[in-house]
Design a protein around this motif. Structure first.
Motif, PDB file in Angstrom:
ATOM      1  N   LYS A 297      52.741  14.473  67.996  1.00 23.54           N
ATOM      2  CA  LYS A 297      53.260  13.431  67.083  1.00 23.54           C
ATOM      3  C   LYS A 297      54.485  12.725  67.687  1.00 23.54           C
ATOM      4  CE  LYS A 297      54.110  16.383  63.821  1.00 23.54           C
ATOM      5  NZ  LYS A 297      53.707  17.605  64.532  1.00 23.54           N
ATOM      6  N   SER A 298      55.444  13.512  68.147  1.00 27.95           N
ATOM      7  CA  SER A 298      56.673  12.929  68.690  1.00 27.95           C
ATOM      8  C   SER A 298      56.393  12.133  69.959  1.00 27.95           C
ATOM      9  CB  SER A 298      57.708  14.031  68.977  1.00 27.95           C
ATOM     10  OG  SER A 298      58.106  14.666  67.776  1.00 27.95           O
ATOM     11  N   THR A 299      55.468  12.626  70.775  1.00 23.63           N
ATOM     12  CA  THR A 299      55.116  11.910  72.008  1.00 23.63           C
ATOM     13  C   THR A 299      54.523  10.549  71.684  1.00 23.63           C
ATOM     14  OG1 THR A 299      54.714  14.002  73.159  1.00 23.63           O
ATOM     15  CG2 THR A 299      53.751  12.026  74.119  1.00 23.63           C
ATOM     16  N   LEU A 300      53.642  10.511  70.684  1.00 23.73           N
ATOM     17  CA  LEU A 300      53.040   9.240  70.272  1.00 23.73           C
ATOM     18  C   LEU A 300      54.102   8.298  69.710  1.00 23.73           C
ATOM     19  CD1 LEU A 300      50.644   7.399  69.681  1.00 23.73           C
ATOM     20  CD2 LEU A 300      50.223   8.704  67.580  1.00 23.73           C
ATOM     21  N   ALA A 301      54.984   8.824  68.858  1.00 21.52           N
ATOM     22  CA  ALA A 301      56.051   7.994  68.289  1.00 21.52           C
ATOM     23  C   ALA A 301      56.978   7.484  69.380  1.00 21.52           C
ATOM     24  CB  ALA A 301      56.841   8.794  67.253  1.00 21.52           C
ATOM     25  N   ARG A 302      57.258   8.321  70.362  1.00 20.69           N
ATOM     26  CA  ARG A 302      58.115   7.910  71.471  1.00 20.69           C
ATOM     27  C   ARG A 302      57.477   6.793  72.288  1.00 20.69           C
ATOM     28  NH1 ARG A 302      61.540   9.313  75.798  1.00 20.69           N
ATOM     29  NH2 ARG A 302      61.830   7.251  76.717  1.00 20.69           N
ATOM     30  N   CYS A 303      56.157   6.876  72.431  1.00 20.48           N
ATOM     31  CA  CYS A 303      55.425   5.837  73.143  1.00 20.48           C
ATOM     32  C   CYS A 303      55.562   4.493  72.414  1.00 20.48           C
ATOM     33  CB  CYS A 303      53.956   6.247  73.253  1.00 20.48           C
ATOM     34  SG  CYS A 303      53.006   5.289  74.432  1.00 20.48           S
ATOM     35  N   VAL A 304      55.471   4.531  71.096  1.00 17.99           N
ATOM     36  CA  VAL A 304      55.651   3.323  70.272  1.00 17.99           C
ATOM     37  C   VAL A 304      57.084   2.815  70.406  1.00 17.99           C
ATOM     38  CG1 VAL A 304      55.679   2.441  67.909  1.00 17.99           C
ATOM     39  CG2 VAL A 304      53.832   3.959  68.653  1.00 17.99           C
ATOM     40  N   TYR A 305      58.042   3.725  70.350  1.00 15.69           N
ATOM     41  CA  TYR A 305      59.461   3.376  70.488  1.00 15.69           C
ATOM     42  C   TYR A 305      59.712   2.653  71.819  1.00 15.69           C
ATOM     43  CZ  TYR A 305      64.473   4.296  71.357  1.00 15.69           C
ATOM     44  OH  TYR A 305      65.801   4.193  71.684  1.00 15.69           O
ATOM     45  N   ASP A 306      59.192   3.216  72.913  1.00 14.62           N
ATOM     46  CA  ASP A 306      59.379   2.607  74.229  1.00 14.62           C
ATOM     47  C   ASP A 306      58.758   1.219  74.299  1.00 14.62           C
ATOM     48  OD1 ASP A 306      60.793   4.754  75.181  1.00 14.62           O
ATOM     49  OD2 ASP A 306      59.127   5.640  76.292  1.00 14.62           O
ATOM     50  N   HIS A 307      57.589   1.065  73.669  1.00 13.23           N
ATOM     51  CA  HIS A 307      56.910  -0.243  73.648  1.00 13.23           C
ATOM     52  C   HIS A 307      57.768  -1.290  72.959  1.00 13.23           C
ATOM     53  CE1 HIS A 307      54.223  -3.322  71.912  1.00 13.23           C
ATOM     54  NE2 HIS A 307      53.507  -3.158  73.016  1.00 13.23           N
ATOM     55  N   GLU A 308      58.333  -0.932  71.806  1.00  9.96           N
ATOM     56  CA  GLU A 308      59.133  -1.899  71.050  1.00  9.96           C
ATOM     57  C   GLU A 308      60.470  -2.190  71.732  1.00  9.96           C
ATOM     58  OE1 GLU A 308      58.038  -3.725  68.502  1.00  9.96           O
ATOM     59  OE2 GLU A 308      56.149  -2.722  68.946  1.00  9.96           O
ATOM     60  N   LYS A 309      61.070  -1.190  72.367  1.00 11.72           N
ATOM     61  CA  LYS A 309      62.310  -1.423  73.117  1.00 11.72           C
ATOM     62  C   LYS A 309      62.054  -2.359  74.296  1.00 11.72           C
ATOM     63  CE  LYS A 309      65.901   0.577  72.823  1.00 11.72           C
ATOM     64  NZ  LYS A 309      67.186   0.230  72.151  1.00 11.72           N
ATOM     65  N   LYS A 310      60.906  -2.180  74.952  1.00 13.54           N
ATOM     66  CA  LYS A 310      60.549  -3.046  76.069  1.00 13.54           C
ATOM     67  C   LYS A 310      60.315  -4.472  75.586  1.00 13.54           C
ATOM     68  CE  LYS A 310      57.175  -3.539  79.808  1.00 13.54           C
ATOM     69  NZ  LYS A 310      55.916  -3.008  80.410  1.00 13.54           N
ATOM     70  N   GLN A 311      59.619  -4.602  74.447  1.00 14.75           N
ATOM     71  CA  GLN A 311      59.389  -5.927  73.863  1.00 14.75           C
ATOM     72  C   GLN A 311      60.714  -6.622  73.547  1.00 14.75           C
ATOM     73  OE1 GLN A 311      56.171  -7.057  74.285  1.00 14.75           O
ATOM     74  NE2 GLN A 311      55.799  -7.348  72.103  1.00 14.75           N
ATOM     75  N   LYS A 312      61.651  -5.847  73.025  1.00 18.94           N
ATOM     76  CA  LYS A 312      62.950  -6.403  72.653  1.00 18.94           C
ATOM     77  C   LYS A 312      63.707  -6.887  73.888  1.00 18.94           C
ATOM     78  CE  LYS A 312      66.935  -5.306  69.735  1.00 18.94           C
ATOM     79  NZ  LYS A 312      67.964  -5.829  70.633  1.00 18.94           N
TER      80      LYS A 312
END
Length: 380
Positions: free
Chosen positions: A131-146
């Motif tokens: 779960k945390s790995t998947l959420a972290r993957c989403v977090y990294d995606h949005e930080k990169k987008q930003k």
């Protein structure tokens, strides 16, 4: 972590000497000869320095205590955002969550509890399921987008590790620091801190990731605390989202998620799980083609015993990777301890150095998320 300084040793010995006026040769309290006592103190100092080395090897996050002295912290809420391991077999879940994050505002699912337009997306599943790995993957995606779009879809992206017992003051401070990139000022009350946090979040589109949220549906206080936890987001802009990971769906619903936005972490199929396990167990290890083929065959047999648990794949695989030898893998393949999740973790624990195992055993007497300070630990 430096050894005791000569000055500290001098003070320690002086204090000991002052407590033994009755005999020039023996210590009053212990009855030990002074020479023997001195040797014992030297052994203790050596043991302390060895323990410090062990703590350093454990690579625990370092923080400072109130006196500015280094302390070993187990409660760091940023621990969940360490460098991301390779993500295998989660593309479908990842894409589904990203699509939910970027839904148009008029399709936003309002939080039915708070009445605001920030919505909740949840990931739930058993411990170690990723779960945390998947959420972290989403977090990294949005930080990169930003970064790439300067502002990105979300103006503020924050990660906070919550855990079973949490303190609102600490969580609010973590959110403040995640939103501003600055240290949170010391404030007199939780109410003042909440107001300061709301000033930062006011009118901003926010993505807040709450990792590892626990919830007991039979405890009304848990529900109230969770509502207080997300209350500062009420001042955010429409389209703000809270992404939550939890072992139970109840926690997601308590935070205001609707059923269709509660995502059970999907099982990896056998092929994906084997790929994950072999990545951790063999990866780019330098072995001959003949041995690699044999290890892959043995690895396939081992993987079938691990019940498709990503946590166990990582734990067992990382241990096997240190000894990529056919005879060792064959021996471990037949061990009973490897069959169950806790068995695999226990198996890995058995391979730790003796002093590290003793350190783990001692530290296990402290409650979960307890902050360990160096000086206190040394005294104990």
């Amino acid at each position: 972590m430096a050894p005791l300084s000569p000055f500290k040793m001098y003070i320690l010995m002086k204090n000991l000497q002052s407590s033994m006026p009755s005999s020039p040769l023996k210590d009053m309290d212990t009855g030990l000869p002074k020479v023997e006592l001195k040797k014992s103190l030297e052994k203790i100092e050596s043991a302390i320095n060895d323990a410090c080395k062990v703590l350093k090897q454990l690579n625990l996050p370092s923080v400072s205590n109130d006196n500015g002295r280094p302390a070993v912290a187990t409660s760091s809420r940023s621990a969940g955002i360490s460098p991301l391991l390779r993500v295998i077999g989660r593309d479908q879940d990842h894409d589904k969550i990203i699509a939910m994050l970027h839904e148009k505002e008029n399709r936003c699912h309002a939080n039915t509890i708070s009445g605001t337009c920030h919505s909740v997306i949840g990931i739930h599943g058993i411990a170690g399921s990723g779960k945390s790995t998947l959420a972290r993957c989403v977090y990294d995606h949005e930080k990169k987008q930003k970064r790439e779009n300067k502002e990105g879809h979300f103006e503020i992206v924050i990660w906070v590790h919550v855990s079973q017992k949490f303190d609102l003051d600490s969580i609010f401070r973590d959110i403040f620091e995640g939103a501003t990139g600055k240290k949170c000022p010391k404030l007199n009350s939780l109410h003042t801190l909440k107001e300061k946090l709301e000033e930062v979040l006011l009118g901003k589109r926010i993505l807040l990731i709450l990792d590892d949220v626990w919830y007991n549906s039979r405890n009304s206080e848990d529900h109230e605390e969770l509502q207080k936890l997300i209350s500062p987001l009420n001042v955010g802009k429409a389209g703000s989202i809270i992404l939550v990971t939890s072992r139970t769906e109840d926690a997601l619903l308590a935070l205001g998620a609707v059923q269709e936005r509660c995502i059970p972490i999907s099982d990896l199929d056998d092929e994906m799980f084997l790929e994950m396990f072999m990545y951790y167990a063999l990866g780019d290890a330098r072995v001959g083609d003949h041995d690699r083929t044999k290890l892959e065959m043995i690895g396939k047999d081992i993987a079938t015993k691990l019940k498709r648990s990503p946590l166990v794949a990582r734990t067992v695989g990382a241990r096997l990777r240190k000894n990529p030898k056919v005879e060792i893998w064959m021996r471990e393949k037949d061990r009973d301890l490897i069959k169950e999740t806790m068995g695999a973790l226990w198996w890995s624990y058995q391979y730790l150095d003796e002093q590290v195992r003793r350190c783990f055993a001692y530290c296990s007497i402290f409650p979960r998320r307890h902050r360990l300070k160096r000086d206190e630990l040394v005294k104990l």
